[in-house]
Design a protein around this motif. Structure first.
Motif, PDB file in Angstrom:
ATOM      1  N   GLY A  13       0.792  -1.236   0.000  1.00 31.86           N
ATOM      2  CA  GLY A  13       0.000   0.000   0.000  1.00 31.86           C
ATOM      3  C   GLY A  13       0.814   1.270   0.000  1.00 31.86           C
ATOM      4  O   GLY A  13       1.562   1.565  -0.931  1.00 31.86           O
ATOM      5  N   ASN A  14       0.709   2.014   1.092  1.00 33.25           N
ATOM      6  CA  ASN A  14       1.275   3.358   1.169  1.00 33.25           C
ATOM      7  C   ASN A  14       2.804   3.373   1.065  1.00 33.25           C
ATOM      8  O   ASN A  14       3.396   4.141   0.318  1.00 33.25           O
ATOM      9  CB  ASN A  14       0.792   3.991   2.481  1.00 33.25           C
ATOM     10  CG  ASN A  14       1.398   5.348   2.718  1.00 33.25           C
ATOM     11  OD1 ASN A  14       1.642   6.108   1.781  1.00 33.25           O
ATOM     12  ND2 ASN A  14       1.660   5.672   3.961  1.00 33.25           N
ATOM     13  N   GLY A  15       3.452   2.557   1.869  1.00 31.78           N
ATOM     14  CA  GLY A  15       4.903   2.427   1.735  1.00 31.78           C
ATOM     15  C   GLY A  15       5.744   3.381   2.559  1.00 31.78           C
ATOM     16  O   GLY A  15       6.907   3.608   2.232  1.00 31.78           O
ATOM     17  N   SER A  16       5.197   3.919   3.663  1.00 36.38           N
ATOM     18  CA  SER A  16       6.040   4.821   4.468  1.00 36.38           C
ATOM     19  C   SER A  16       7.195   4.055   5.109  1.00 36.38           C
ATOM     20  O   SER A  16       8.299   4.604   5.263  1.00 36.38           O
ATOM     21  CB  SER A  16       5.210   5.559   5.527  1.00 36.38           C
ATOM     22  OG  SER A  16       4.737   4.676   6.510  1.00 36.38           O
ATOM     23  N   ASN A  17       6.991   2.804   5.471  1.00 34.97           N
ATOM     24  CA  ASN A  17       8.104   2.009   6.022  1.00 34.97           C
ATOM     25  C   ASN A  17       9.122   1.681   4.930  1.00 34.97           C
ATOM     26  O   ASN A  17      10.331   1.689   5.179  1.00 34.97           O
ATOM     27  CB  ASN A  17       7.583   0.727   6.680  1.00 34.97           C
ATOM     28  CG  ASN A  17       7.006   1.004   8.053  1.00 34.97           C
ATOM     29  OD1 ASN A  17       7.729   1.191   9.019  1.00 34.97           O
ATOM     30  ND2 ASN A  17       5.678   1.087   8.130  1.00 34.97           N
ATOM     31  N   GLY A  91       3.956  -3.806   5.565  1.00 32.93           N
ATOM     32  CA  GLY A  91       2.594  -3.606   5.097  1.00 32.93           C
ATOM     33  C   GLY A  91       2.280  -4.496   3.912  1.00 32.93           C
ATOM     34  O   GLY A  91       1.565  -4.097   2.999  1.00 32.93           O
ATOM     35  N   HIS A 112       4.915  -4.909  12.841  1.00 33.30           N
ATOM     36  CA  HIS A 112       3.481  -4.952  13.135  1.00 33.30           C
ATOM     37  C   HIS A 112       3.142  -3.849  14.138  1.00 33.30           C
ATOM     38  O   HIS A 112       3.865  -3.664  15.120  1.00 33.30           O
ATOM     39  CB  HIS A 112       3.103  -6.324  13.713  1.00 33.30           C
ATOM     40  CG  HIS A 112       1.632  -6.458  13.930  1.00 33.30           C
ATOM     41  ND1 HIS A 112       0.747  -6.691  12.897  1.00 33.30           N
ATOM     42  CD2 HIS A 112       0.881  -6.349  15.055  1.00 33.30           C
ATOM     43  CE1 HIS A 112      -0.484  -6.740  13.379  1.00 33.30           C
ATOM     44  NE2 HIS A 112      -0.435  -6.531  14.684  1.00 33.30           N
ATOM     45  N   PRO A 113       2.012  -3.132  13.906  1.00 31.06           N
ATOM     46  CA  PRO A 113       1.713  -1.967  14.743  1.00 31.06           C
ATOM     47  C   PRO A 113       0.994  -2.310  16.046  1.00 31.06           C
ATOM     48  O   PRO A 113      -0.087  -1.763  16.333  1.00 31.06           O
ATOM     49  CB  PRO A 113       0.844  -1.101  13.824  1.00 31.06           C
ATOM     50  CG  PRO A 113       0.129  -2.088  12.977  1.00 31.06           C
ATOM     51  CD  PRO A 113       1.074  -3.245  12.773  1.00 31.06           C
ATOM     52  N   HIS A 173       3.208   5.206  13.480  1.00 31.23           N
ATOM     53  CA  HIS A 173       4.021   5.169  12.253  1.00 31.23           C
ATOM     54  C   HIS A 173       5.399   5.794  12.495  1.00 31.23           C
ATOM     55  O   HIS A 173       6.404   5.295  12.000  1.00 31.23           O
ATOM     56  CB  HIS A 173       3.289   5.841  11.091  1.00 31.23           C
ATOM     57  CG  HIS A 173       2.073   5.064  10.657  1.00 31.23           C
ATOM     58  ND1 HIS A 173       2.120   3.710  10.433  1.00 31.23           N
ATOM     59  CD2 HIS A 173       0.790   5.424  10.460  1.00 31.23           C
ATOM     60  CE1 HIS A 173       0.909   3.277  10.106  1.00 31.23           C
ATOM     61  NE2 HIS A 173       0.083   4.301  10.113  1.00 31.23           N
ATOM     62  N   GLU A 176       7.342   3.198  14.183  1.00 37.70           N
ATOM     63  CA  GLU A 176       7.698   2.106  13.256  1.00 37.70           C
ATOM     64  C   GLU A 176       8.941   2.447  12.450  1.00 37.70           C
ATOM     65  O   GLU A 176       9.837   1.613  12.288  1.00 37.70           O
ATOM     66  CB  GLU A 176       6.551   1.875  12.259  1.00 37.70           C
ATOM     67  CG  GLU A 176       5.387   1.140  12.838  1.00 37.70           C
ATOM     68  CD  GLU A 176       4.325   0.865  11.789  1.00 37.70           C
ATOM     69  OE1 GLU A 176       3.642  -0.142  11.935  1.00 37.70           O
ATOM     70  OE2 GLU A 176       4.163   1.646  10.835  1.00 37.70           O
TER      71      GLU A 176
HETATM   72  C1  GRF Z   1       2.283  -0.435   9.074  1.00 33.95           C
HETATM   73  O1  GRF Z   1       1.494   0.012  10.150  1.00 33.95           O
HETATM   74  C2  GRF Z   1       2.878  -1.781   9.371  1.00 33.95           C
HETATM   75  O2  GRF Z   1       3.186  -1.978  10.717  1.00 33.95           O
HETATM   76  C3  GRF Z   1       1.766  -2.710   8.954  1.00 33.95           C
HETATM   77  O3  GRF Z   1       1.220  -2.109   7.801  1.00 33.95           O
HETATM   78  C4  GRF Z   1       1.433  -0.688   7.842  1.00 33.95           C
HETATM   79  C5  GRF Z   1       2.117  -0.296   6.579  1.00 33.95           C
HETATM   80  O4  GRF Z   1       2.289   1.093   6.490  1.00 33.95           O
HETATM   81  N1  GRF Z   1       2.252  -4.049   8.779  1.00 33.95           N
HETATM   82  P1  GRF Z   1       3.150   1.705   5.309  1.00 33.95           P
HETATM   83  O5  GRF Z   1       2.576   1.138   4.012  1.00 33.95           O
HETATM   84  O6  GRF Z   1       4.570   1.299   5.511  1.00 33.95           O
HETATM   85  O7  GRF Z   1       2.964   3.185   5.379  1.00 33.95           O
END
Ligand code: GRF
Length: 189
Positions: A13-17, A91, A112-113, A173, A176
């Motif tokens: 999805g979004n990919g902030s991590n 994610g 994992h959040p 986030h 994370e």
């Molecule tokens: C994060 O909250 C991660 O812990 C979970 O999915 C989310 C992904 O966020 N597994 P992002 O796509 O990295 O913004």
């Protein structure tokens, strides 16, 4: 000699991590390079983030394959082609199966959040918020066949009090992005 370890990030999805990891590598805060993004949703925003960093992307749609083993076999071939040392799930909204685990068990990690084993699965931040708990957090762990069940590597607490769900999501986030880099720094040395 280039001693950098090769990381593949899997995201949906979004990919902030993903971006936090790619940034830490680009800025040499990690002795590693993100060599591949694997994404099971060709429309996901994470793909635009990868393009910004010139990171190769394998985007696929599971529905185009008869079996999960078929796309995981293709992914394993790509991971080998890129000499991947470590896989970071960030994610990635799928369980990995034996095809990936047989080749990379012990080298696949996830974030994992929540403070696992509390609040496994989807909407973990909301689950914690609605539970009445005063503290939640973030966990990094090795991946096995179970949902959010592999051996825990590291955890950080995040307070829930005096915030809205949206504020808690932001706190989580932020935590994370720090914890994933700390975990990777530990595993890469
Ligand atoms: C994060 O909250 C991660 O812990 C979970 O999915 C989310 C992904 O966020 N597994 P992002 O796509 O990295 O913004």
């Amino acid at each position: 000699m280039n001693t950098k370890k090769h990381i593949a990030v899997f995201a949906s999805g979004n990919g902030s991590n993903f971006e936090a990891i790619a940034c830490a590598c680009a800025e040499n805060r990690l002795n590693a390079e993100v060599v591949l993004l694997v994404c099971d949703n060709p429309k996901a925003f994470v793909i635009q983030r990868a393009e910004k960093f010139n990171i190769p992307v394998f985007a696929f749609q599971p529905k185009d394959y008869a079996h999960k083993a078929d796309y995981e076999t293709e992914i394993v071939q790509l991971l080998k082609k890129h000499n991947v040392d470590l896989i970071c799930l960030a994610g990635y909204l799928r369980l990995v199966s034996d095809v990936l685990l047989d080749e990379y068990e012990g080298k696949i990690i996830n974030i994992h959040p929540s403070l696992l084993p509390e609040f496994k699965g989807l909407h973990a931040i909301q689950q914690a918020f609605e539970s009445g708990a005063k503290i939640t957090g973030v966990t990094t762990h090795f991946v096995d066949k179970t949902l959010d069940g592999g051996k825990i590597i590291d955890q950080v607490e995040v307070p829930i009090e005096n915030c809205t769900l949206e504020e808690l999501e932001t706190r989580i986030h932020t935590a994370e992005h720090k914890l994933y880099i700390k975990t990777l720094a530990k595993l890469l040395t």
